[in-house]
Design an enzyme around this catalytic site. Structure first.
Site: not given
Ligand code: UDP
Length: 285
Positions: A5, A9, A36, A49, A88, A119, A123, A133, A160
């Site tokens: 991370d 956020t 890596y 995200s 996600a 956003y 996504k 992929y 939120r």
């Protein structure tokens, strides 16, 4: 287990309980840059995200980069390691939906240059990349479309509705309802989401799966529930927030796939989940 991370956020307190666990390692890294990881990797869970409208409006470029470059790097890592991959994704891929409830085959109603576009489009691109992929390299991939989720360890100031309302209620302030409060959402408790993701990971289903409750309520009803459960007598005030532009008017998942393919049902009633979450915020306030 390795967690990564860049903490723009996130918060290290959320993993403090893993301190001393020799099977857990935290790497401070932005996955929009090359990733890596030494040794074998079984599964890559790409959850990086900003996810709150306030956050992704504050970090629009980082949000676009992590959905695009971050997903590319995470897929590259999974491919190099022969690992399973899960993205996600979000109910935001449906935008302000014209089909209700939202079934996975609905392609959505998104304004690419609207305030939420950074956003939503990130996504949507991420989903496209995962499927490319999967189809091109035969990778074992999953896509979970996460609907509104709440629970302990949300950031009190993430903007939120759940942390906003609970913070206001615990301070004895009126709850700020944006607009007339008729917009709807369905709120699932975090443990139900985790169970759904776990089941999806263990399935062989590669198309997107919605995970969320179908208990749709207006934001006004939700505010009343928070006030009642927290014992807040300060009521509600209506606010015309700038960010209301692009705010989806309705949102409810069609969860037929999750129920039939994964045998998944949400279990935690709103009153129980809210009680746990309010207790948590009481400690951190
Ligand atoms: N909302 C509100 N008051 C607040 C924060 C949010 O009325 O203090 C509303 C917001 O306008 C939206 C809903 O609650 O209609 C859910 O907002 P949230 O930011 O939690 O996420 P979203 O579901 O829009 O992604």
């Amino acid at each position: 287990m390795v967690a990564m991370d860049n903490l723009i956020t996130g918060n290290l307190n959320n993993i403090a309980h893993h301190a001393g666990n020799t099977h857990f390692e935290f790497i401070h890294h932005d996955v929009s840059n090359f990733i890596y990881v030494p040794g074998e990797v079984d599964v890559v869970l790409h959850f990086a995200s900003p996810a709150s409208p306030i956050d992704y409006l504050k970090y629009p470029i980082q949000t676009l980069k992590v959905g695009a470059l971050g997903t590319h790097n995470a897929l590259g890592l999974a491919r190099a390691k022969g690992a399973k991959f899960i993205l996600a994704s979000t109910s935001e891929v449906y935008g302000d939906p014209l089909v209700h409830p939202q079934v996975e085959t609905y392609v959505g109603n998104v304004d690419p240059i609207g305030p939420r576009g950074v956003y939503d489009e990130a996504k949507r691109y991420a989903e496209a990349l995962v499927m490319a992929y999967h189809r091109t390299h035969g990778m074992d991939t999953r896509i979970v479309r996460i609907f509104n989720t709440y629970g302990p360890r949300m950031r009190l100031d993430d903007g939120r509705v759940v942390p906003n309302f609970i913070g206001q209620a615990l301070r004895g302030e009126p709850l700020t309802v944006y607009g007339d409060g008729s917009q709807t959402r369905c709120f699932q408790y975090v443990s139900d989401l985790v169970e759904g993701i776990y089941r999806l990971l263990n399935s062989s289903f590669t198309d997107p799966v919605n995970i969320g409750t179908t208990a749709e309520m207006s934001i006004l009803e939700f505010a009343e529930a928070v006030n009642e459960i927290s014992g807040n007598a300060a009521g509600i005030i209506y606010k015309e927030a700038l960010r209301i532009q692009g705010d989806p008017q309705t949102r409810r998942p069609d969860t037929t796939r999750a129920r039939t393919i994964l045998g998944w049902e949400p279990k935690v009633p709103l009153a129980d989940g809210l009680t746990h979450t309010i207790d948590y915020f009481r400690q951190v306030l």
